[in-house]
Scaffold this motif. Structure first.
Motif, PDB file in Angstrom:
ATOM      1  N   PRO A  35      14.706  -0.672  -9.129  1.00 26.43           N
ATOM      2  CA  PRO A  35      14.599  -1.053  -7.665  1.00 26.43           C
ATOM      3  C   PRO A  35      15.855  -2.055  -7.290  1.00 26.43           C
ATOM      4  CG  PRO A  35      12.838  -2.336  -8.762  1.00 26.43           C
ATOM      5  CD  PRO A  35      13.445  -1.458  -9.668  1.00 26.43           C
ATOM      6  N   ARG A  36      16.201  -2.851  -8.171  1.00 24.66           N
ATOM      7  CA  ARG A  36      17.117  -3.920  -7.664  1.00 24.66           C
ATOM      8  C   ARG A  36      18.520  -3.749  -8.458  1.00 24.66           C
ATOM      9  NH1 ARG A  36      14.247  -8.204  -4.804  1.00 24.66           N
ATOM     10  NH2 ARG A  36      12.123  -7.557  -4.788  1.00 24.66           N
ATOM     11  N   ASN A  37      19.474  -4.848  -8.044  1.00 24.00           N
ATOM     12  CA  ASN A  37      20.597  -5.011  -8.926  1.00 24.00           C
ATOM     13  C   ASN A  37      21.287  -3.601  -9.229  1.00 24.00           C
ATOM     14  OD1 ASN A  37      19.778  -7.732  -8.801  1.00 24.00           O
ATOM     15  ND2 ASN A  37      18.590  -7.256 -10.842  1.00 24.00           N
ATOM     16  N   GLY A  64      18.038  -5.671  -1.655  1.00 23.76           N
ATOM     17  CA  GLY A  64      18.515  -5.404  -3.027  1.00 23.76           C
ATOM     18  C   GLY A  64      18.044  -3.910  -3.611  1.00 23.76           C
ATOM     19  N   HIS A  65      17.649  -3.248  -2.649  1.00 19.38           N
ATOM     20  CA  HIS A  65      17.131  -1.981  -2.900  1.00 19.38           C
ATOM     21  C   HIS A  65      18.267  -1.043  -2.317  1.00 19.38           C
ATOM     22  CE1 HIS A  65      12.717  -2.389  -4.205  1.00 19.38           C
ATOM     23  NE2 HIS A  65      13.114  -3.307  -4.049  1.00 19.38           N
ATOM     24  N   ALA A  66      18.990  -0.397  -3.079  1.00 20.01           N
ATOM     25  CA  ALA A  66      20.258   0.130  -2.634  1.00 20.01           C
ATOM     26  C   ALA A  66      20.050   1.472  -2.036  1.00 20.01           C
ATOM     27  CB  ALA A  66      21.205   0.511  -3.987  1.00 20.01           C
ATOM     28  N   GLY A  84      16.689   1.548  -5.891  1.00 21.40           N
ATOM     29  CA  GLY A  84      15.876   1.761  -4.742  1.00 21.40           C
ATOM     30  C   GLY A  84      14.677   2.425  -4.771  1.00 21.40           C
ATOM     31  N   ARG A  85      13.721   1.945  -4.198  1.00 15.38           N
ATOM     32  CA  ARG A  85      12.325   2.683  -4.290  1.00 15.38           C
ATOM     33  C   ARG A  85      11.886   2.634  -2.937  1.00 15.38           C
ATOM     34  NH1 ARG A  85      10.028  -1.050  -8.349  1.00 15.38           N
ATOM     35  NH2 ARG A  85       9.282   0.642  -9.806  1.00 15.38           N
ATOM     36  N   PHE A  86      10.633   3.505  -2.692  1.00 13.44           N
ATOM     37  CA  PHE A  86      10.026   3.445  -1.423  1.00 13.44           C
ATOM     38  C   PHE A  86       8.743   2.809  -1.553  1.00 13.44           C
ATOM     39  CE2 PHE A  86      12.483   7.243  -1.872  1.00 13.44           C
ATOM     40  CZ  PHE A  86      13.383   6.981  -0.759  1.00 13.44           C
ATOM     41  N   HIS A  87       8.461   1.676  -1.085  1.00 16.19           N
ATOM     42  CA  HIS A  87       7.417   0.997  -0.995  1.00 16.19           C
ATOM     43  C   HIS A  87       6.308   1.425  -0.068  1.00 16.19           C
ATOM     44  CE1 HIS A  87      10.416  -1.910  -2.574  1.00 16.19           C
ATOM     45  NE2 HIS A  87       9.460  -1.822  -3.370  1.00 16.19           N
ATOM     46  N   PRO A  88       4.892   1.515  -0.528  1.00 15.99           N
ATOM     47  CA  PRO A  88       3.931   1.944   0.435  1.00 15.99           C
ATOM     48  C   PRO A  88       3.916   1.313   1.823  1.00 15.99           C
ATOM     49  CG  PRO A  88       3.265   2.146  -1.842  1.00 15.99           C
ATOM     50  CD  PRO A  88       4.575   1.444  -1.855  1.00 15.99           C
ATOM     51  N   TYR A  89       4.181  -0.042   1.570  1.00 15.73           N
ATOM     52  CA  TYR A  89       4.010  -0.944   3.013  1.00 15.73           C
ATOM     53  C   TYR A  89       5.156  -0.449   3.839  1.00 15.73           C
ATOM     54  CZ  TYR A  89       7.277  -3.790   0.276  1.00 15.73           C
ATOM     55  OH  TYR A  89       8.376  -4.241  -0.360  1.00 15.73           O
ATOM     56  N   GLU A  90       6.156  -0.028   3.373  1.00 19.73           N
ATOM     57  CA  GLU A  90       7.311   0.540   4.304  1.00 19.73           C
ATOM     58  C   GLU A  90       7.158   1.857   5.063  1.00 19.73           C
ATOM     59  OE1 GLU A  90      11.494  -0.465   2.513  1.00 19.73           O
ATOM     60  OE2 GLU A  90       9.826   0.176   0.861  1.00 19.73           O
ATOM     61  N   ASN A 117      10.381  -3.527 -12.169  1.00 22.05           N
ATOM     62  CA  ASN A 117      10.119  -4.151 -10.888  1.00 22.05           C
ATOM     63  C   ASN A 117      10.247  -5.625 -11.187  1.00 22.05           C
ATOM     64  OD1 ASN A 117       7.906  -5.016 -11.962  1.00 22.05           O
ATOM     65  ND2 ASN A 117       6.381  -3.483 -11.080  1.00 22.05           N
ATOM     66  N   ALA A 118      10.121  -6.131  -9.706  1.00 26.31           N
ATOM     67  CA  ALA A 118       9.836  -7.564  -9.851  1.00 26.31           C
ATOM     68  C   ALA A 118       8.421  -8.235  -9.701  1.00 26.31           C
ATOM     69  CB  ALA A 118      10.900  -8.553  -8.959  1.00 26.31           C
ATOM     70  N   ALA A 119       7.967  -8.830 -10.249  1.00 22.72           N
ATOM     71  CA  ALA A 119       6.677  -9.096 -10.024  1.00 22.72           C
ATOM     72  C   ALA A 119       6.246 -10.800  -9.846  1.00 22.72           C
ATOM     73  CB  ALA A 119       5.756  -8.527 -11.016  1.00 22.72           C
ATOM     74  N   GLN A 200       2.031  -8.792   2.657  1.00 20.16           N
ATOM     75  CA  GLN A 200       1.856 -10.116   2.574  1.00 20.16           C
ATOM     76  C   GLN A 200       1.652 -10.565   1.143  1.00 20.16           C
ATOM     77  OE1 GLN A 200      -0.437  -7.964   3.611  1.00 20.16           O
ATOM     78  NE2 GLN A 200      -1.920  -8.162   2.086  1.00 20.16           N
ATOM     79  N   TYR A 201       2.278 -11.800   0.787  1.00 21.47           N
ATOM     80  CA  TYR A 201       1.851 -12.149  -0.577  1.00 21.47           C
ATOM     81  C   TYR A 201       0.294 -12.589  -0.719  1.00 21.47           C
ATOM     82  CZ  TYR A 201       6.931 -12.630  -1.592  1.00 21.47           C
ATOM     83  OH  TYR A 201       8.282 -12.066  -2.060  1.00 21.47           O
ATOM     84  N   GLU A 202       0.024 -12.736  -1.886  1.00 25.11           N
ATOM     85  CA  GLU A 202      -1.581 -13.051  -2.016  1.00 25.11           C
ATOM     86  C   GLU A 202      -1.889 -14.730  -1.784  1.00 25.11           C
ATOM     87  OE1 GLU A 202       0.861 -11.705  -4.286  1.00 25.11           O
ATOM     88  OE2 GLU A 202       1.676 -13.562  -4.623  1.00 25.11           O
ATOM     89  N   MET A 220       3.719  -5.071  -5.569  1.00 22.59           N
ATOM     90  CA  MET A 220       3.347  -4.191  -4.431  1.00 22.59           C
ATOM     91  C   MET A 220       3.860  -2.644  -4.428  1.00 22.59           C
ATOM     92  SD  MET A 220       4.571  -6.827  -1.507  1.00 22.59           S
ATOM     93  CE  MET A 220       4.374  -8.689  -1.732  1.00 22.59           C
ATOM     94  N   SER A 221       4.163  -2.338  -6.153  1.00 23.36           N
ATOM     95  CA  SER A 221       4.920  -1.099  -6.266  1.00 23.36           C
ATOM     96  C   SER A 221       4.184  -0.621  -7.471  1.00 23.36           C
ATOM     97  CB  SER A 221       6.311  -1.214  -6.253  1.00 23.36           C
ATOM     98  OG  SER A 221       6.808  -1.956  -7.422  1.00 23.36           O
ATOM     99  N   THR A 222       4.936   0.667  -7.987  1.00 25.69           N
ATOM    100  CA  THR A 222       5.051   1.293  -9.220  1.00 25.69           C
ATOM    101  C   THR A 222       3.867   2.185  -9.574  1.00 25.69           C
ATOM    102  OG1 THR A 222       6.222  -0.857 -10.038  1.00 25.69           O
ATOM    103  CG2 THR A 222       5.277   0.414 -11.663  1.00 25.69           C
TER     104      THR A 222
END
Ligand SMILES: O=P(O)(O)O[C@@H]1C[C@H](O)[C@@H](CO)O1
Length: 278
Positions: A35-37, A64-66, A84-90, A117-119, A200-202, A220-222
């Protein structure tokens, strides 16, 4: 890159038949969702055959998601990289839509998927910037009915209706990744990933809850991508960076590059179906 949508009226059949007819983009065995970099991915891909999508397409939404699919080779192996990925919250928690790139990869022949991913770290022994290999997942949206597989079973995609999530992160690939990390003298943690819907973060109480149920890292992904990959009978390996994607991104990319070099030949769908008892 706009994801193909997932209802009867928006041309899934046409997309599948176009993919099946495509010569340029077919016969890829391996895929990477990173997803990044974007720069890191392009460093690893030694020969880029084609790129689909815009550099900036996603960057306004999640930094960072191209938003690109890159077709190329890594150590001579044909690999598709989803930068780059599609996040459900988007996407209003439309998980089938967000996992559609995995179905596209499946149609292009991909049999082995490496996801990153990043977590956030839940396990107290983890350090900022550590790499973690995922050995299992807790898919909270899926447990609450937000699965990419809900609704009519779409036979156009094939695969089982009731997907086994045992060993959803391939054991042989995990053993291989740990062995390579060891040879590279890299610190590699292993653990369970929990996905929330976000964005939202936890809260601290939620982190305690995740810890109590056995999670080591949260994000929030994967998980929806992994469920679809399993329905497509792909082998999956997953690496994540604990809460510091940019800081330690290079390390993860070196490991992925070394892993791709040593990946065993992909198994056919028939072989994995037999192996998994379908
Ligand atoms: O695509 P990933 O999971 O790496 O994106 C991370 C996790 C959340 O979706 C978002 C907020 O940190 O970035």
């Amino acid at each position: 890159m706009t994801p193909p949508a997932n209802d009867e009226t928006n041309g899934v059949d046409n997309t599948i038949s176009a993919l099946n007819d495509s010569k340029e983009y077919k016969h890829y065995d391996y895929s990477m969702v990173n997803p990044r970099n974007y720069d890191d991915i392009t460093k690893v891909v030694q020969s880029i055959i084609a790129q689909v999508g815009e550099d900036k397409a996603k960057s306004d939404i999640v930094q960072g998601h191209a938003g690109k699919l890159i077709f190329g080779t890594i150590h001579g192996k044909k690999v598709i990289c989803q930068a780059g990925r599609f996040h459900p919250y988007e996407h209003k928690m439309d998980l089938a839509l967000c996992a559609m790139p995995i179905r596209v990869m499946d149609q292009l022949g991909v049999r082995t998927l490496i996801v990153t991913n990043a977590a956030g770290g839940v396990n107290k022994s983890f350090h900022y910037g550590d790499l973690m290999l995922i050995k299992d997942q807790i898919f909270l949206p899926g447990l609450a009915g937000f699965s990419p597989l809900v609704g009519e079973h779409d036979k156009r995609y094939g695969g089982p209706r009731f997907v086994s999530m045992h060993e959803c992160f391939d054991k042989d690939l995990r053993v291989l990744t740990k062995d390579i990390a060891n040879r590279m003298s890299m610190r590699l943690m292993e653990g369970v990933y929990v996905m929330s819907g976000g964005p939202q973060y936890e809260t601290p109480a939620e982190v305690r809850l995740y810890h109590a149920v056995g999670a080591d890292a949260l994000g929030m992904s994967t998980c929806h991508e992994v469920v679809v990959a399993k329905q497509c009978l792909m082998k999956v390996n997953h690496l994540e960076v604990i809460d510091a994607a940019n800081k330690q991104g290079g390390k993860g990319v070196d490991l992925i590059s070394a892993l791709v070099k040593e990946l065993p030949p992909p198994m056919s769908k028939q072989e994995t179906a037999k192996l998994w008892g379908y």
